[in-house]
Design an enzyme around this catalytic site. Sequence first.
Site, PDB file in Angstrom:
ATOM      1  N   LYS A 122     -10.463 -11.731 -15.604  1.00 36.56           N
ATOM      2  CA  LYS A 122     -11.148 -13.452 -15.722  1.00 36.56           C
ATOM      3  C   LYS A 122     -10.396 -13.784 -13.971  1.00 36.56           C
ATOM      4  CE  LYS A 122     -10.027 -15.164 -19.051  1.00 36.56           C
ATOM      5  NZ  LYS A 122      -9.759 -16.829 -20.140  1.00 36.56           N
ATOM      6  N   LYS A 134      -0.607 -12.324 -21.230  1.00 33.91           N
ATOM      7  CA  LYS A 134      -1.008 -12.989 -23.231  1.00 33.91           C
ATOM      8  C   LYS A 134      -0.130 -13.168 -23.798  1.00 33.91           C
ATOM      9  CE  LYS A 134      -4.586 -16.231 -23.947  1.00 33.91           C
ATOM     10  NZ  LYS A 134      -5.050 -16.563 -23.064  1.00 33.91           N
ATOM     11  N   GLY A 173      -0.692 -22.821 -21.928  1.00 39.12           N
ATOM     12  CA  GLY A 173      -1.163 -23.078 -23.298  1.00 39.12           C
ATOM     13  C   GLY A 173      -2.525 -22.177 -23.158  1.00 39.12           C
ATOM     14  N   ASP A 174      -2.517 -21.980 -24.696  1.00 40.76           N
ATOM     15  CA  ASP A 174      -3.962 -21.077 -25.508  1.00 40.76           C
ATOM     16  C   ASP A 174      -3.625 -22.336 -26.968  1.00 40.76           C
ATOM     17  OD1 ASP A 174      -5.774 -19.350 -24.472  1.00 40.76           O
ATOM     18  OD2 ASP A 174      -5.144 -18.998 -27.153  1.00 40.76           O
ATOM     19  N   THR A 218     -10.368 -25.787 -17.798  1.00 38.10           N
ATOM     20  CA  THR A 218     -11.359 -24.674 -18.713  1.00 38.10           C
ATOM     21  C   THR A 218     -12.790 -25.841 -19.517  1.00 38.10           C
ATOM     22  OG1 THR A 218      -9.174 -24.384 -19.382  1.00 38.10           O
ATOM     23  CG2 THR A 218     -11.100 -23.055 -20.135  1.00 38.10           C
ATOM     24  N   ASN A 249      -9.134 -28.548 -26.701  1.00 42.40           N
ATOM     25  CA  ASN A 249      -8.847 -28.799 -25.188  1.00 42.40           C
ATOM     26  C   ASN A 249     -10.135 -28.450 -24.612  1.00 42.40           C
ATOM     27  OD1 ASN A 249      -7.663 -27.434 -22.797  1.00 42.40           O
ATOM     28  ND2 ASN A 249      -6.870 -29.169 -22.350  1.00 42.40           N
ATOM     29  N   SER A 385      -4.872 -23.749 -12.858  1.00 44.80           N
ATOM     30  CA  SER A 385      -3.581 -23.310 -13.535  1.00 44.80           C
ATOM     31  C   SER A 385      -2.888 -22.756 -11.838  1.00 44.80           C
ATOM     32  CB  SER A 385      -3.127 -22.717 -14.184  1.00 44.80           C
ATOM     33  OG  SER A 385      -3.132 -22.625 -15.435  1.00 44.80           O
TER      34      SER A 385
HETATM   35  P1  NDP Z   1      -6.662 -25.728 -29.529  1.00 42.83           P
HETATM   36  O1  NDP Z   1      -5.618 -25.154 -30.189  1.00 42.83           O
HETATM   37  O2  NDP Z   1      -7.418 -27.024 -28.463  1.00 42.83           O
HETATM   38  O3  NDP Z   1      -8.242 -25.931 -29.834  1.00 42.83           O
HETATM   39  C1  NDP Z   1      -8.350 -25.086 -31.152  1.00 42.83           C
HETATM   40  C2  NDP Z   1      -9.965 -25.563 -31.239  1.00 42.83           C
HETATM   41  O4  NDP Z   1     -10.644 -24.759 -31.814  1.00 42.83           O
HETATM   42  C3  NDP Z   1      -9.305 -26.180 -33.098  1.00 42.83           C
HETATM   43  O5  NDP Z   1     -10.885 -27.345 -32.687  1.00 42.83           O
HETATM   44  C4  NDP Z   1      -9.699 -25.580 -34.219  1.00 42.83           C
HETATM   45  O6  NDP Z   1      -9.439 -25.661 -35.329  1.00 42.83           O
HETATM   46  C5  NDP Z   1     -10.809 -24.376 -33.646  1.00 42.83           C
HETATM   47  N1  NDP Z   1     -10.726 -22.708 -33.753  1.00 42.83           N
HETATM   48  C6  NDP Z   1      -9.069 -22.198 -33.696  1.00 42.83           C
HETATM   49  N2  NDP Z   1      -8.880 -21.113 -34.047  1.00 42.83           N
HETATM   50  C7  NDP Z   1     -10.396 -21.093 -35.568  1.00 42.83           C
HETATM   51  C8  NDP Z   1     -10.454 -20.546 -36.281  1.00 42.83           C
HETATM   52  N3  NDP Z   1     -10.026 -19.427 -37.029  1.00 42.83           N
HETATM   53  N4  NDP Z   1     -11.320 -20.160 -36.816  1.00 42.83           N
HETATM   54  C9  NDP Z   1     -11.875 -21.513 -37.388  1.00 42.83           C
HETATM   55  N5  NDP Z   1     -11.723 -22.482 -35.632  1.00 42.83           N
HETATM   56  C10 NDP Z   1     -11.302 -22.367 -34.768  1.00 42.83           C
HETATM   57  O7  NDP Z   1      -7.345 -24.725 -28.580  1.00 42.83           O
HETATM   58  P2  NDP Z   1      -7.940 -24.588 -26.506  1.00 42.83           P
HETATM   59  O8  NDP Z   1      -9.176 -25.050 -27.222  1.00 42.83           O
HETATM   60  O9  NDP Z   1      -7.198 -24.103 -25.968  1.00 42.83           O
HETATM   61  O10 NDP Z   1      -8.559 -22.352 -27.159  1.00 42.83           O
HETATM   62  C11 NDP Z   1     -10.003 -22.792 -27.518  1.00 42.83           C
HETATM   63  C12 NDP Z   1     -10.364 -21.624 -27.216  1.00 42.83           C
HETATM   64  O11 NDP Z   1     -10.295 -21.567 -25.413  1.00 42.83           O
HETATM   65  C13 NDP Z   1      -9.627 -20.428 -27.546  1.00 42.83           C
HETATM   66  O12 NDP Z   1     -10.302 -19.096 -27.215  1.00 42.83           O
HETATM   67  C14 NDP Z   1      -8.731 -19.858 -26.274  1.00 42.83           C
HETATM   68  O13 NDP Z   1      -8.114 -18.886 -25.873  1.00 42.83           O
HETATM   69  C15 NDP Z   1     -10.291 -20.224 -25.080  1.00 42.83           C
HETATM   70  N6  NDP Z   1      -9.069 -20.691 -23.586  1.00 42.83           N
HETATM   71  C16 NDP Z   1      -8.397 -21.654 -23.364  1.00 42.83           C
HETATM   72  C17 NDP Z   1      -7.546 -22.336 -22.007  1.00 42.83           C
HETATM   73  C18 NDP Z   1      -7.475 -23.440 -21.681  1.00 42.83           C
HETATM   74  O14 NDP Z   1      -6.839 -23.254 -20.820  1.00 42.83           O
HETATM   75  N7  NDP Z   1      -6.650 -23.897 -23.036  1.00 42.83           N
HETATM   76  C19 NDP Z   1      -8.814 -21.755 -20.906  1.00 42.83           C
HETATM   77  C20 NDP Z   1      -9.626 -20.594 -21.408  1.00 42.83           C
HETATM   78  C21 NDP Z   1     -10.336 -19.715 -22.164  1.00 42.83           C
HETATM   79  P3  NDP Z   1      -8.115 -25.995 -35.921  1.00 42.83           P
HETATM   80  O15 NDP Z   1      -7.972 -27.326 -35.699  1.00 42.83           O
HETATM   81  O16 NDP Z   1      -9.084 -26.359 -37.585  1.00 42.83           O
HETATM   82  O17 NDP Z   1      -7.793 -25.069 -35.910  1.00 42.83           O
HETATM   83  O1  2IT Z   2      -7.237 -18.017 -21.116  1.00 39.03           O
HETATM   84  C1  2IT Z   2      -7.392 -18.533 -20.385  1.00 39.03           C
HETATM   85  O2  2IT Z   2      -7.418 -18.397 -19.598  1.00 39.03           O
HETATM   86  C2  2IT Z   2      -5.962 -19.600 -21.193  1.00 39.03           C
HETATM   87  N1  2IT Z   2      -5.403 -19.454 -21.753  1.00 39.03           N
HETATM   88  C3  2IT Z   2      -5.241 -20.300 -19.926  1.00 39.03           C
HETATM   89  C4  2IT Z   2      -4.556 -19.306 -18.998  1.00 39.03           C
HETATM   90  C5  2IT Z   2      -3.353 -19.629 -17.824  1.00 39.03           C
HETATM   91  O3  2IT Z   2      -2.798 -19.321 -17.609  1.00 39.03           O
HETATM   92  O4  2IT Z   2      -4.091 -20.998 -17.052  1.00 39.03           O
END
Ligand code: NDP
Ligand code: 2IT
Length: 453
Positions: A122, A134, A173-174, A218, A249, A385
């Site tokens: 990525k 990670k 974050g993640d 994202t 997020n 980032s």
């Molecule tokens: P958040 O913690 O902000 O939100 C996660 C969301 O997904 C929540 O609504 C949560 O529900 C739900 N969720 C998480 N785990 C589960 C599960 N096992 N089953 C069902 N629902 C679930 O995380 P993000 O929005 O940051 O991340 C979401 C996805 O995006 C991840 O796959 C992450 O790796 C990916 N990502 C994030 C980036 C970033 O910049 N933050 C960048 C690129 C990819 P609940 O609150 O009920 O757990």
């Molecule tokens: O999965 C992803 O790309 C992230 N959680 C963000 C990684 C970052 O360094 O901003």
Amino acid sequence: MNPTGDPETDERMEQVYAAVIDRNPGEPEFHQAVHEVLSSIGPVLRKHPELAEHKIIERICEPERQIIFRVPWADDAGEIQINRGYRVEYNSALGPYKGGLRFHPSVNLSIVKFLGFEQTFKNALTMMPIGGGKGGANFDPKGRSDAEIMRFCQSFMTELYRHLGEYTDVPAGDIGVGTREIGYLFGQYKRITNRYESGVLTGKGITWGGALVRPEATGYGAAFFAQEMLQARGDSLDGKTCVVSGSGNVAIYAIEKLHQLGGIAIACSDSQGYVVDETGIDLETLKEIKLDARGRIRDYVERRPSAKFVEGGCIWDVPCQVAAPCATQNELDGAAAATLVRNGVVAVVEGANMPATPDAVASFLEHKVAFGPGKAANAGGVATSALEMQQNASRDSWSFEYTEQRLAQIMAGIHEACYETAEEYGSPGNYVVGANIAGFLRVSQAMTALGLI
Ligand code: NDP
Ligand code: 2IT
């Protein structure tokens, strides 16, 4: 593995994959991510036999460094809690290790390795100077007080700091890690090292070294990618019904940008269920519940009585034209994909990492659904980032408009690279092949140039 037409290449890929399984037992998510990339890159090996000679694939399948550590902390009742922390420094051929930290009870080595592996390709696709990494912990932030979150972050960083540095490893974050957690982590790093090293973490708050647009990046990027895919087919998001899983997020800002681009997101979810609001998800309400109150998605229907909450259930049962899985890995399986296809989905964009299972992906490709794989479609977060790192290095801060424009350009560039690479390697319209090959080529060319590393 997809046959390439060349028995020697096919056999080699099978051998590499068998060795990965053998060396990494009990790591199904890592196997899945490796299998997907290996299935795409056969044609590259036929074109570039020197990559096989340099054992690039074997090296890429092995993380450079894997750190596992104890995270002891005391909860508000004074009871001692022990969690396990991880940082997988996956590949640094293109720059310092870069990738998020995930705090979720499901976190284990397999999940962190699959995420680090994906992150490497990525990050290559963004064309920014960042390697892949990670990390995270099997810590469950749900129900924890602010003071507990702070103590956990401080303990986590007390071990992790020695492995970090703006030129070494730069987490962000993640799942379960946002600006609040990055603040506590950064504060502890600063305290231990006595350095205000802004570039060591991204996703910082705007008043202490963060970048505008990083929180949105994202989700915005995934919506931009959906728009690019549709435009490439002479279509657009205009008036399209969208379903977005998750409500964190990525999901929130995917919904925001989908709306701005003319789509109507009617459903979103969390791990307990999903809401459907046929008039379109009201973003202000969603942000108040999830960002301000850290509440549950079921609270949405109390404020919007026209909406309905479905406990448990499968959000992909909601008919839509655009689906954006933005929650977690393997959340959209073959049965859900069949439902989406039956209901007329035209585009699927992965805001999350590896949310669609292999059979779901196969189904989308078979039915000619525009499918944007995570390593391309959700790269806007890590790309921004890298823009935050640029601003930190030059002690500058850019406007929202300028940064968003850079993000849009980066997403268009990733789309173009995936689209053209897929065509060049004989799989037109297949963004999985395009993303895997384009990312793999960039990493492997750097690895070759840097000697045996
Ligand atoms: P958040 O913690 O902000 O939100 C996660 C969301 O997904 C929540 O609504 C949560 O529900 C739900 N969720 C998480 N785990 C589960 C599960 N096992 N089953 C069902 N629902 C679930 O995380 P993000 O929005 O940051 O991340 C979401 C996805 O995006 C991840 O796959 C992450 O790796 C990916 N990502 C994030 C980036 C970033 O910049 N933050 C960048 C690129 C990819 P609940 O609150 O009920 O757990
Ligand atoms: O999965 C992803 O790309 C992230 N959680 C963000 C990684 C970052 O360094 O901003």
